[in-house]
Write an enzyme that holds these catalytic residues in place. Sequence first.
Site, PDB file in Angstrom:
ATOM      1  N   ASP A  84       0.835  -1.200   0.000  1.00 30.39           N
ATOM      2  CA  ASP A  84       0.000   0.000   0.000  1.00 30.39           C
ATOM      3  C   ASP A  84       0.877   1.261   0.000  1.00 30.39           C
ATOM      4  O   ASP A  84       2.064   1.227   0.311  1.00 30.39           O
ATOM      5  CB  ASP A  84      -0.898  -0.024   1.240  1.00 30.39           C
ATOM      6  N   GLU A 121       2.818   6.849  -2.576  1.00 25.27           N
ATOM      7  CA  GLU A 121       2.559   7.962  -3.492  1.00 25.27           C
ATOM      8  C   GLU A 121       3.052   9.302  -2.939  1.00 25.27           C
ATOM      9  O   GLU A 121       3.035  10.299  -3.664  1.00 25.27           O
ATOM     10  CB  GLU A 121       1.057   8.108  -3.768  1.00 25.27           C
ATOM     11  N   ASP A 171      -9.114   3.675  -3.612  1.00 22.66           N
ATOM     12  CA  ASP A 171     -10.244   3.918  -2.710  1.00 22.66           C
ATOM     13  C   ASP A 171     -11.442   4.495  -3.475  1.00 22.66           C
ATOM     14  O   ASP A 171     -11.596   5.715  -3.610  1.00 22.66           O
ATOM     15  CB  ASP A 171      -9.820   4.877  -1.595  1.00 22.66           C
TER      16      ASP A 171
END
Length: 755
Positions: free
Chosen positions: A419, A422, A485
Site C-alpha cells: 500500500d 505515493e 479507494d
Amino acid sequence: MRITHGSYALAKGVTYSSIDEVYEYTYNERRLLAHGIYRHRDPRQPGGHVIKVHGMILTVELSSPAPDVIHVKTTHHAQGKQADGKYPIDNSQYHPLKIEDQKDCLLVTSGNVTAKITKSPWKIEFLNDAGNIVTSSPHDGMGWAQTLSGEYMGEKLMIAPDEYVYGMGERFSPFIRNGQHVEIWNGDYATTSDMGYKNVPFYMSSKGYGVLVNSSDKVEFEAATEEVSAVRFTVPGNELDYYLFYGATPKDVLERYTFVTGRPPLVPKWSLGLWLTTSFTTVYNEEIVTEHIEGMEKRDLPLTVFHFDCYWMKERHWCDFEWDRDAFPQPEEMLQRLKARGLHICLWINPYVSELSSLFAEGVENGYFLKRQNGDVYQIDWWQPGLAFVDFTNPAACRWYADKLKMLMAMGADTFKTDFAESAPEDAVYFNGQSGKAMHNMYTLLYNQVVFEVLEEVRGKGDALVFARSATACSHKFPVHWGGDCAANYLSMAAELRGGLSFALSGFAFWSHDIGGFYGQDADVYKRWIAFGLLSSHSRLHGDSSYRVPWNFDEESVDVLRHFTKVRHRLLPYLYSCCKTAHDRGTPVLRPMLLEFPDDPTCLYLDRQYMLGDSLLVAPIFNAAGAAHYYLPAGEWTNFWTNERKQGGQWVKEMVDYLTVPLWIRENSIVPMGQVENAPLRSSFDNLELHLYNITGAARVDLYDDGRTVTITAKREGNDVLLTLSEPIPGATVRVAGKADAVAISGKEVRVKTA
C-alpha cells in the site's frame, strides 16, 4: 504546462527557443547526433534580425533500442552526465539504424518507422513503412523554455483530426485524453478526480504509435488543449528524453513498449482465485477471521486468498512487522491452520515507519530513512505519528526491509499488499544523491521492486506477486495493482473501469478493484459489481469500515457471489492462458475494445465495456434498474449464458438480473474451460473442456499451464470442424456451443460435427 497563450502569444513569463536548422551532425549505425541551432534575434532590428554569431545549441540524439522504436534525446547545455529520474531502461541494447543523408533531410530508420529530419527549417516527421506520416514535431515543436518557475524542455507532436490519445496511467477522468491537461505526479488522491495513484508518462495514439517520456520528474501533457492539433509535453531541466513506439496495431505498440521497458512476469495461478480481506478499519482478530472463512465454506463460496489489512499490526506502530498479540496471540499457528484449508495468505505493508515502531531506532541508527536537507531524518505527522520513509535507493536499507519480509514469509505469508508510496516528499535527500522531485514518482517503483524480488527469491519465478496501489512507468514488471479507494456507487464503479482501461493502455497487464466499492455499503451496487470484479484479471472483496462478506449485505448477494465465482473457476484455463500471453507479449488481460477492434471507429470511444482476453466481451451494469446498453462489433457473437447468436455491428439494449451480465463470445473462438472444484490450485489440463464458438474459418488458442503450452487450432471443413492439438491432453473433450454432447479427444486430432 502551456508554452503559448493562444495562437499569437507566449504564456506569461515564458520564453521559448526552438531549433531553426541543423547546424552540424555525425552518425553511425548506433545513433545520429545532430546539433540544432536557435539563432538569437536582435529585438532592436526590424523583424528581429538574426545575429549570425550568437546562438543556442540543442543537441538531438536519435537511436533505437529495438525495431520500430525511435529514441529521441534532446539536451541543452550538455553536462556530460545523465539527468536525474531516468526509468530503468537498458539503453545499452541497440537496433542498427539505417541512415540516409540527403540534400535537404536525414532519414533515420528502425524497422518499419523512419524519422525524417528536415535540415532547414528544422522539423521531424515520423513515417511508417508506407511513407505516411504517423506524427511529426514541427519547426516550433522541440525547444527550451525559461519560465517563472524555472527551466524546461518541451516537445510538441501533432495529431490528426480523427486521432485520439489514451493512457498516461490509471486515470478516472474521461477515457480519451484529448482536451485534458495531465500532470504525471503520484498522490493519495482516491478515485474521484483527474489525479491518481498511478501516473505513467506514456500515451498511446489511435494512429498506431505510443510515446514514453523517460523522466520520473513532473512531466506535464497538454493533450489537444494548448493547441487542438497537438500533444505538448514538458519536463523540468535541460534534458528531454522520449521514445516513439510504432505498431501496425495497438497490440503491436504495447508489445514494442513492454519489450523495451520489460515484460510483465507470469503471475501465479492461485492469485486468480477469489480474495477476501479483513477490510480496513473493522475490528478483526483470529476468531472473526475464522468465522468469515468458515462462513464462506459453509455457503459454498470458493476462496483462495485471505488478506490481513493494517490492523494485523498494532495501530500507530505501522510498520513494525510484528503481529498484534492481543488480537492474534499465536499468529504462526493461525496461519498454518488457514493454509491447511488451502488458503494463501496476504499481509498489508507500507514503506513508512512510525516513530513508535520497533524498527524506527534501527532505521535511524543505520541511515535507512530519507533525510532533510540538514541531515535529520525526514519525519512528518501524517498517517502514522512521526512517520519516516524507507530510502529504497540505499541498498542496505533494501536488504534490511526485505529481510523483515522474509521473516513474515517464514511464518506463512505468501504475498504482500504494498500500500501507499505515493507521498514521498519532493524536498527529501536520497542516498543516491538524486533530487526529491525526481524520485517522488520513482519511489513506488523501487518499493515494489524490493518486495516483488524478495517474494520471487523465496517462492521462485512465476509464484510471486504484490498487490499494489501506486505505480509509475516500468511498474508493470511488479504486478498486481488495484484501483484504490473507490465509493459504493455506480459513478465510482464506472470511473474504476475507465481507470482500468487507461491503465491497460499504459502497459499494465493485470489489474483489480475493490468489489462493491471501498467506501460505503450498498447491496445493489455490490451485486452488480461482483460480475465486473469476477470478470477482471484479479478479484478481491475489500472495504473500509464494513466486512465485505456477502451475507453482510443480503442473502441474494451470497447467491450472486457463488454464481460468478464458479463461472470464473470454469474460465480459469482461459484466463491463465491470457496471463501467459500478457507475459509473452505485454497484452493486458482486461482490454479496451479498441485493442481488439482498432479499425472499428465506434470502439475508439467505448469505456463502459471491455474484452477479457481475445474472445470474451463484458458489459458491466452501472444502474439499479439492470439496464444494459452496449455495442457488439462486426461479426457473429454467441451469448455465454444462452448460446443465442447475434450479429454485431450494432448497439444492444436489454434488461438483466443479478445472475447475468452481458457476456458474449466472439466468433471463431476456442474457449478452454475447466472444473469448478479447487480450480485455482489444479491443472488446466485436468478434465479440460474446449468450447467452440461459431467456427466459420480458423481459430487458435495457446493453452498454458504446468510450464507447458499446447497449441489448439480449429478449422471449418464443410459441416465439420477439424480440431488439432500440438500434443495430446488425456481426458480432454470438445463441445460445440449450443450442443449438449461433448466429444472425447483421443490423440492430437478430432473431427467435430456442427450440423
